[in-house]
Design a protein around this motif. Structure first.
Motif, PDB file in Angstrom:
ATOM      1  N   MET A 130       0.836  -1.206   0.000  1.00 24.10           N
ATOM      2  CA  MET A 130       0.000   0.000   0.000  1.00 24.10           C
ATOM      3  C   MET A 130       0.868   1.251   0.000  1.00 24.10           C
ATOM      4  O   MET A 130       0.569   2.224  -0.697  1.00 24.10           O
ATOM      5  CB  MET A 130      -0.928  -0.002   1.218  1.00 24.10           C
ATOM      6  N   VAL A 131       1.954   1.217   0.777  1.00 23.99           N
ATOM      7  CA  VAL A 131       2.898   2.349   0.804  1.00 23.99           C
ATOM      8  C   VAL A 131       3.539   2.509  -0.563  1.00 23.99           C
ATOM      9  O   VAL A 131       3.626   3.616  -1.101  1.00 23.99           O
ATOM     10  CB  VAL A 131       3.969   2.156   1.907  1.00 23.99           C
ATOM     11  N   ASP A 132       3.960   1.391  -1.153  1.00 25.70           N
ATOM     12  CA  ASP A 132       4.606   1.417  -2.465  1.00 25.70           C
ATOM     13  C   ASP A 132       3.665   1.993  -3.535  1.00 25.70           C
ATOM     14  O   ASP A 132       4.110   2.715  -4.428  1.00 25.70           O
ATOM     15  CB  ASP A 132       5.058   0.009  -2.848  1.00 25.70           C
ATOM     16  N   ALA A 133       2.386   1.684  -3.422  1.00 23.02           N
ATOM     17  CA  ALA A 133       1.397   2.184  -4.385  1.00 23.02           C
ATOM     18  C   ALA A 133       0.980   3.628  -4.098  1.00 23.02           C
ATOM     19  O   ALA A 133       0.160   4.192  -4.818  1.00 23.02           O
ATOM     20  CB  ALA A 133       0.167   1.277  -4.366  1.00 23.02           C
ATOM     21  N   LYS A 134       1.540   4.203  -3.038  1.00 23.27           N
ATOM     22  CA  LYS A 134       1.205   5.568  -2.620  1.00 23.27           C
ATOM     23  C   LYS A 134      -0.294   5.704  -2.325  1.00 23.27           C
ATOM     24  O   LYS A 134      -0.899   6.748  -2.558  1.00 23.27           O
ATOM     25  CB  LYS A 134       1.648   6.591  -3.670  1.00 23.27           C
ATOM     26  N   ALA A 135      -0.876   4.615  -1.787  1.00 19.53           N
ATOM     27  CA  ALA A 135      -2.303   4.580  -1.475  1.00 19.53           C
ATOM     28  C   ALA A 135      -2.507   4.985  -0.016  1.00 19.53           C
ATOM     29  O   ALA A 135      -2.835   4.169   0.833  1.00 19.53           O
ATOM     30  CB  ALA A 135      -2.860   3.179  -1.744  1.00 19.53           C
ATOM     31  N   ASP A 136      -2.317   6.279   0.261  1.00 18.86           N
ATOM     32  CA  ASP A 136      -2.418   6.753   1.647  1.00 18.86           C
ATOM     33  C   ASP A 136      -3.809   6.536   2.235  1.00 18.86           C
ATOM     34  O   ASP A 136      -3.953   6.364   3.442  1.00 18.86           O
ATOM     35  CB  ASP A 136      -1.985   8.211   1.770  1.00 18.86           C
ATOM     36  N   TRP A 137      -4.852   6.506   1.394  1.00 17.15           N
ATOM     37  CA  TRP A 137      -6.204   6.250   1.888  1.00 17.15           C
ATOM     38  C   TRP A 137      -6.337   4.822   2.406  1.00 17.15           C
ATOM     39  O   TRP A 137      -7.272   4.507   3.126  1.00 17.15           O
ATOM     40  CB  TRP A 137      -7.259   6.547   0.821  1.00 17.15           C
TER      41      TRP A 137
END
Length: 200
Positions: A130-137
């Protein structure tokens, strides 16, 4: 599963395994998802609305999964879509997105709605992905607080960020000693040589 023309026609835009039966090309669910989600010919606004809607759906499923992270969720694609209130298409996208974070990946390339799949995820791997995908939500969901201590979350976050950082070596100055070991200044030695010659 028995494939026949009536099943395919009755299902409209839901397709099945990449196979031929009775001369009809049958497609995997993933192919159908990719055609819509990554359609380069689609109107930019339409595609943006599609992804905004999908991200809300995805967030809802993760909220449920992370609330009970040790539950071994398994079932057919259709059963899991019904369990989480998703369309088959959205469930396919979700399975595609989470697959790299699962303890045992699903056969997403060939699955149809009757394929048994699982959502048994590796907690650290999922958080890092999730961090790698920049999915902060997703990686900022409050459910993570019950899974990891703040220090562990921070360490996982930094570890993932660092893994994608390119570290560039110190640049050699013109007047620095040449790294080839000749004792000459870099500008008088290897600076103007092709890189292969200078290394050696």
């Amino acid at each position: 599963m028995e494939y026949n023309k009536s099943r395919i026609v009755a299902c409209g835009n839901i397709y099945y395994r990449n196979n031929k039966k009775d001369g009809i090309q049958i497609m995997a669910l993933l192919d159908d998802w990719k055609k819509v989600a990554y359609d380069e010919t689609a109107n930019k606004g339409q595609l943006q609305r599609f992804w905004q809607k999908y991200f809300l759906v995805e967030k809802g499923v993760y909220e449920k999964l992370l609330a009970n992270p040790d539950e071994e969720v398994k079932g057919t694609v259709k059963e899991l879509a019904e369990k989480y209130g998703l369309s088959i298409m959205d469930m396919t996208g979700f399975l595609d997105g989470i697959n790299d974070s699962l303890k045992e990946p699903n056969p997403i390339d060939t699955m149809d709605e009757d394929t048994v799949v699982n959502l048994v995820f590796d907690k650290e791997k999922l958080y890092k992905n999730m961090v790698d995908a920049k999915a902060d939500w997703l990686y900022e969901l409050p459910q993570w607080d019950a899974i990891f201590e703040p220090a562990v979350k921070k360490a996982l976050y930094l570890e993932q960020k660092k893994s994608g950082t390119v570290v560039v070596g110190k640049k050699i100055g013109r007047n620095d000693p040449c790294p080839c070991g000749s004792g000459k200044k870099y500008k008088y030695c290897c600076m103007n040589k092709p890189k292969a010659d200078a290394a050696g």
